[in-house]
Enzyme design. Structure first.
Site, PDB file in Angstrom:
ATOM      1  CB  ALA A   1      -0.869  -0.022   1.250  1.00 54.29           C
TER       2      ALA A   1
ATOM      3  N   GLY B   1       0.624  -5.232   0.573  1.00 50.54           N
ATOM      4  CA  GLY B   1      -0.516  -5.265  -0.344  1.00 50.54           C
ATOM      5  C   GLY B   1      -0.150  -5.905  -1.666  1.00 50.54           C
TER       6      GLY B   1
ATOM      7  CD  GLU C   1      -2.712  -7.914   2.191  1.00 50.52           C
ATOM      8  OE1 GLU C   1      -2.369  -6.723   2.018  1.00 50.52           O
ATOM      9  OE2 GLU C   1      -3.455  -8.264   3.115  1.00 50.52           O
TER      10      GLU C   1
ATOM     11  CD  GLU D   1       1.418  -6.116   5.194  1.00 48.24           C
ATOM     12  OE1 GLU D   1       2.291  -6.972   5.391  1.00 48.24           O
ATOM     13  OE2 GLU D   1       0.658  -6.146   4.207  1.00 48.24           O
TER      14      GLU D   1
END
Ligand code: T1G
Length: 678
Positions: free
Chosen positions: A63, A102, A105, A125
């Site tokens: 992210a 992310g 992900e 993270e």
């Protein structure tokens, strides 16, 4: 503004491509483009398979951290990924670089994942005080099982493509230069077959149902996770993957993620993420400053520091010529280096070939002339100005013009050393921290005359050898030791006023430091620099040495130690200190842990403010980088200066005043001007 996402058609395969330098962070525009690309692919019946890839140096690296803490803008990543996974057309992630957070992900929401051999993949993270927030904690265990998922999610270190393939996170490792073509071929081969969705998998039942997996994990990593909220939340989320439905697991993840995102630890760790990168920048040195090529390094001194420093370069593949005055010292030094490498190999973190490779780059010598063609020479000799000047005088004569001459001094005046040479512009301080081959911090000490290219080259070299560097001006103790001296001063005063030395250590331990000052003294040895005259006692340390309390190695110092080196506070020491304090005329009193913490940490913040005021550090966040990497300041509080801002600079000032401690004008100014240093 053109979208960072585009699509390209390869017959029946649609390739969705992100081009969002520098790291394809999944910012709002990327998420929007991704959602549009997915919709386009799903709506077009002639598209039978989908590939997701990135231009530039890496697959999505997570992210966009710069968006955190701001009002979220749609579309959100989890929704886009659910649409991707819901596709009945096979979706393949084509991974290169570092598929992180992310990015990992996104890959997990694809039905299949292929990567080049050099790729790395992970969920870091927790290093930002978070956990994955786009169903990574739920898809990963369902794909690879709880045992393999736990370290990835709760420790956050990325793994290689080979390791990822081994646990089933990757379906194929493809050609380094044929990623797109191989991914398209892989996608085409899946057309017509039922797609495999990670979210529909079942986390390794015996793994998740077997609590031992989680207990073993906590037992193994408990110390590393001490004081951190995120890793514990990560374990909870992975547990939920095996105990709840996917939807419930995702809700659990979202609840945990939300708490962490708004918590103080993540705010501090995100601050540190950018602080570490900001420290690389030297404000008044142009970005395009030409660099000095450093192909061979000379080290003067093969002792603990010299040997440790040399290992940094050898491990980075840079040849080293190491000089000692006597063959016996040289042999001992190189022997210790080999031993260190062999121990690393024993722990499986190096192969035997890599040990030989590193040692093969080492040239021991007794002759200064052998340093002539070094591009950088670092002296790690005795901390005495006359000795340093002699060494630099020799180097000045022998080493080729244009080479950098660096001192590893921890406090001596770099300008004075520079002035003793004919090339002051090429003199710089490179202050490594012991053990130099382990500690990440490097203080780059900028002399008055140090050239821009010398500074820029030193900063670049720091990154190459895996150090985190910050630039310091020339002042006693530079940044770290100068602030440490203030803490040590208070620690010594506190025990003279009646504070238990174990309370002083415990306050720092509870705050998150690896150990306190008196434990440190016992570990290093209280008799370092002792005059060996038991009748001459002018300090507490001399009193302890006189009583044969030399520290851990003697089984007793400030503490008594058992065979396992477990410490217990010693009443004998308490009495020695009390007697010593009495003879010095010090009133003894009960001192609270709150007072101890204020008197240990607030003077450090005040000294940091003075360092900023004098321009000895470029920015307050550099001071945070120094203390987190050089002295174990707990990462989850962001470093001394960030922590002080969170406490409130006004509160720090009141605390200092309450204990009659000095308050710098700069600290007052910053407290009055919005409670922020930078
Ligand atoms: N967001 C924004 N900027 C980033 C960024 C990110 N994720 N990663 C790097 N940058 C910037 C960085 O600040 C620097 O900027 C430049 O890119 C080069 O970075 C939803 C919530 C990818 C291994 O934690 O580990 O996904 O200084 O100097 O050494 O569940 O960057 O040039 O202006 O570090 O080659 C998870 C963080 C986010 C990865 C490259 N992802 N990045 O290292 O270059 S949270 C991460 C890195 C998340 C999801 C959750 C490294 C790198 P500038 P750099 P590098």
């Amino acid at each position: 503004m053109t979208s960072p996402i585009r699509t390209e058609r390869h017959d029946n395969v649609l390739v969705i491509i992100s081009d969002n330098p520098p790291v394809n962070a999944l910012g709002q525009a990327v998420r929007e483009g991704l959602a549009d690309g997915i919709a386009e692919a799903l709506a077009d019946d002639s598209v039978e398979a989908i590939v997701v890839r990135c231009d530039g140096r890496t697959f999505f690296a997570g992210a966009d951290i710069t968006e955190f803490g701001k009002k979220p803008q749609g579309p959100n990543l989890p929704e886009a990924l659910d649409k991707l996974e819901a596709s009945d057309k096979p979706v393949v992630a084509a991974i290169h670089g570092t598929a992180l957070g992310g990015g990992c992900e996104v890959a997990l929401a694809c039905h299949y994942r292929v990567a080049v051999p050099s790729a790395k993949i992970g969920l870091p993270e927790v290093k930002l005080g978070l956990i994955p927030g786009a169903a990574g904690t739920q898809r990963l265990p369902r794909l690879v099982g709880a045992q393999a998922a736990l370290p990835l999610v709760a420790i956050g270190d990325p793994i290689s493509a080979k390791a990822a393939k081994a646990i089933g996170l990757l379906d194929a490792v493809v050609g380094e230069d044929t990623l797109e073509a191989d991914a398209i071929a892989f996608a085409r081969s899946m057309v017509g077959k039922p797609v495999r969705r990670s979210s529909e998998g079942t986390a390794n039942q015996d793994g998740v149902k077997n609590p031992a997996i989680f207990d073993d994990f906590r037992a193994k990593y408990g110390r590393k996770m001490r004081g951190f909220d995120a890793p514990n939340a990560a374990i909870e989320a992975v547990k939920a993957a095996g105990e709840s439905s996917y939807a419930d697991g995702v809700s659990k993840e979202r609840e945990l993620f939300g708490k962490l995102m708004t918590g103080s630890q993540s705010k501090a760790m995100r601050h540190y993420f950018f602080a570490e990168r900001a420290a690389n920048k030297i404000d008044d040195v142009p970005k395009d400053t030409p660099l000095i090529a450093i192909n061979r390094v000379g080290i003067i001194g093969a002792g603990t520091m010299g040997g440790g420093i040399a290992m940094n370069f050898l491990s980075a593949g840079i040849p080293v010529t190491i000089l000692e005055m006597k063959q016996e010292a040289l042999d001992r030094g190189t022997g210790v280096m080999r031993k260190n490498y062999e121990n690393t190999a024993k722990r499986g973190r190096m192969t035997a070939e890599q040990v030989e490779q590193a040692m093969g780059l080492l040239t021991p010598t007794l002759e200064y002339d052998d340093l002539a063609d070094c591009d950088l020479v670092i002296e790690a000799v005795f901390e005495n100005m006359d000795v340093k000047k002699q060494v630099f005088g020799k180097l000045d004569e022998v080493v080729k013009p244009g080479a950098i001459l660096a001192s590893n001094t921890s406090y001596l005046d770099i300008d004075e050393i520079a002035a003793s040479t004919r090339r002051p512009g090429y003199v710089v301080g490179l202050h490594f921290f012991s053990p130099a081959n382990v500690m990440k911090l490097l203080e780059i000490v900028r002399g008055e005359k140090t050239r821009d290219d010398v500074l820029a080259s030193s900063m670049k070299l720091a990154k190459k050898i895996g150090k985190v560097a910050a630039v310091s001006g020339v002042c006693p103790g530079f940044i770290g030791n100068r602030m440490l001296s203030k803490r040590q001063e208070q620690a010594n005063k506190l025990i003279m006023e009646g504070a238990n030395h174990w309370d002083v250590d415990d306050v720092l331990l509870d705050f998150g430091f690896p150990m306190g000052p008196f434990q440190m003294g016992d570990l290093a040895g209280l008799d370092i620099g002792w005059h060996r005259d038991p009748s001459k006692v002018t300090t507490v340390r001399e009193a302890l040495c006189a009583a044969g309390r030399f520290g851990q190695k003697a089984g007793k110092g400030f503490y008594d130690y058992d065979e396992a080196r477990q410490r217990t506070p010693s009443d004998e020491v308490k009495h020695i200190i009390a007697d010593f304090a009495e003879s010095a005329g010090n009133e003894q009193r009960e001192i609270s842990k709150e007072e101890i913490q204020e008197r240990l940490l607030y003077p450090m913040v005040n000294e940091g403010a003075k360092i900023l005021d004098e321009g000895m550090a470029q920015r307050a966040s550099d001071i945070d980088v120094v203390w987190i990497n050089g002295y174990g300041w707990p990462l989850h509080t962001g470093g001394p200066m960030f922590w002080a801002q969170e406490v409130g600079l006004g509160t720090v000032i009141s605390g200092l005043e309450k204990h009659d401690l000095p308050v710098s004008d700069y600290l007052r100014t910053k407290a009055g001007a919005g409670n922020a240093f930078d």
